[in-house]
Design a protein around this motif. Structure first.
Motif, PDB file in Angstrom:
ATOM      1  N   GLU A  23      29.109  30.788  50.678  1.00  0.00           N
ATOM      2  CA  GLU A  23      30.224  32.086  50.755  1.00  0.00           C
ATOM      3  C   GLU A  23      31.411  32.068  49.560  1.00  0.00           C
ATOM      4  O   GLU A  23      31.499  33.883  49.385  1.00  0.00           O
ATOM      5  N   ASN A  24      31.370  31.196  48.935  1.00  0.00           N
ATOM      6  CA  ASN A  24      32.856  31.833  48.469  1.00  0.00           C
ATOM      7  C   ASN A  24      32.529  31.932  46.854  1.00  0.00           C
ATOM      8  O   ASN A  24      32.888  33.194  46.419  1.00  0.00           O
ATOM      9  N   GLU A  25      31.403  31.552  46.354  1.00  0.00           N
ATOM     10  CA  GLU A  25      30.604  32.123  45.498  1.00  0.00           C
ATOM     11  C   GLU A  25      29.926  33.390  45.678  1.00  0.00           C
ATOM     12  O   GLU A  25      29.746  33.770  44.257  1.00  0.00           O
ATOM     13  N   PHE A  26      29.108  33.327  46.672  1.00  0.00           N
ATOM     14  CA  PHE A  26      28.959  34.744  46.543  1.00  0.00           C
ATOM     15  C   PHE A  26      30.614  35.728  46.800  1.00  0.00           C
ATOM     16  O   PHE A  26      29.528  36.793  45.197  1.00  0.00           O
ATOM     17  N   ASP A  27      30.863  35.568  46.973  1.00  0.00           N
ATOM     18  CA  ASP A  27      32.443  36.730  46.902  1.00  0.00           C
ATOM     19  C   ASP A  27      32.595  36.472  45.532  1.00  0.00           C
ATOM     20  O   ASP A  27      32.618  37.621  45.130  1.00  0.00           O
ATOM     21  N   GLU A  31      32.840  39.719  43.736  1.00  0.00           N
ATOM     22  CA  GLU A  31      34.015  41.174  42.747  1.00  0.00           C
ATOM     23  C   GLU A  31      33.881  40.577  40.802  1.00  0.00           C
ATOM     24  O   GLU A  31      34.382  41.701  40.514  1.00  0.00           O
ATOM     25  N   ARG A  32      33.045  39.813  40.303  1.00  0.00           N
ATOM     26  CA  ARG A  32      33.067  39.561  39.431  1.00  0.00           C
ATOM     27  C   ARG A  32      32.340  40.686  38.567  1.00  0.00           C
ATOM     28  O   ARG A  32      32.313  41.124  37.260  1.00  0.00           O
ATOM     29  N   VAL A  70      35.410  49.373  51.565  1.00  0.00           N
ATOM     30  CA  VAL A  70      35.641  47.598  51.633  1.00  0.00           C
ATOM     31  C   VAL A  70      35.300  47.095  50.741  1.00  0.00           C
ATOM     32  O   VAL A  70      34.034  47.636  49.820  1.00  0.00           O
ATOM     33  N   PRO A  71      35.512  45.614  50.171  1.00  0.00           N
ATOM     34  CA  PRO A  71      34.722  45.213  49.681  1.00  0.00           C
ATOM     35  C   PRO A  71      33.523  44.702  49.023  1.00  0.00           C
ATOM     36  O   PRO A  71      32.944  44.601  50.269  1.00  0.00           O
ATOM     37  N   THR A  72      32.985  45.481  48.376  1.00  0.00           N
ATOM     38  CA  THR A  72      31.635  44.972  48.625  1.00  0.00           C
ATOM     39  C   THR A  72      30.790  44.171  49.110  1.00  0.00           C
ATOM     40  O   THR A  72      29.948  43.904  49.554  1.00  0.00           O
ATOM     41  N   ALA A  73      31.173  42.787  48.396  1.00  0.00           N
ATOM     42  CA  ALA A  73      30.914  41.219  49.137  1.00  0.00           C
ATOM     43  C   ALA A  73      30.819  41.611  50.556  1.00  0.00           C
ATOM     44  O   ALA A  73      30.008  40.488  51.381  1.00  0.00           O
ATOM     45  N   ASP A  74      32.082  41.685  51.210  1.00  0.00           N
ATOM     46  CA  ASP A  74      32.360  41.767  52.430  1.00  0.00           C
ATOM     47  C   ASP A  74      31.247  42.846  53.229  1.00  0.00           C
ATOM     48  O   ASP A  74      30.544  42.494  54.583  1.00  0.00           O
ATOM     49  N   TYR A  75      31.087  44.302  52.846  1.00  0.00           N
ATOM     50  CA  TYR A  75      30.115  44.868  53.179  1.00  0.00           C
ATOM     51  C   TYR A  75      28.479  43.920  53.171  1.00  0.00           C
ATOM     52  O   TYR A  75      28.082  44.248  54.395  1.00  0.00           O
TER      53      TYR A  75
END
Length: 108
Positions: A23-27, A31-32, A70-75
């Motif tokens: 999940e951290n890598e995904f986020d 985000e990048r 909302v942040p794209t990753a969260d969406y």
């Protein structure tokens, strides 16, 4: 024109399949991406789940830009079928998700 490459979408697909451990890598990866790439990613997702047709790509991108609250990753993580929808969206747009994923893991 799609503002994100097939390789980047494939990377998101791979990370989405491993969301429990990555999940951290995904986020961080999402985000990048720049704003245009994130909108393109969401558009591919929407096309894959049937919210837009492939012919409506530009409308989907414009809508993604306008509706980003909302942040794209969260969406994207809110969809239990994220990787499936992205693969279906790529297919609808004439891109081969499997080939793009394989390219990421092919030894150089």
């Amino acid at each position: 024109m799609l503002p994100i490459t097939a390789d980047k979408i494939a990377e998101v697909i791979i990370l989405a399949r491993e969301l429990d451990r990555a999940e951290n890598e995904f986020d961080a990866f999402v985000e990048r991406l720049n704003e245009d790439e994130q909108a393109g990613l969401v558009a591919v997702f929407w096309i894959g789940r049937g919210s837009f047709e492939a012919d409506d790509l530009e409308d989907a991108i414009d809508t993604a830009m306008r509706e980003a609250t909302v942040p794209t990753a969260d969406y994207l993580k809110g969809s239990p079928h994220l990787s499936d929808h992205l693969e279906a969206g790529m297919d609808a747009l004439g891109m081969d998700a499997t080939e793009a994923e394989d390219e990421l893991y092919r030894p150089t």
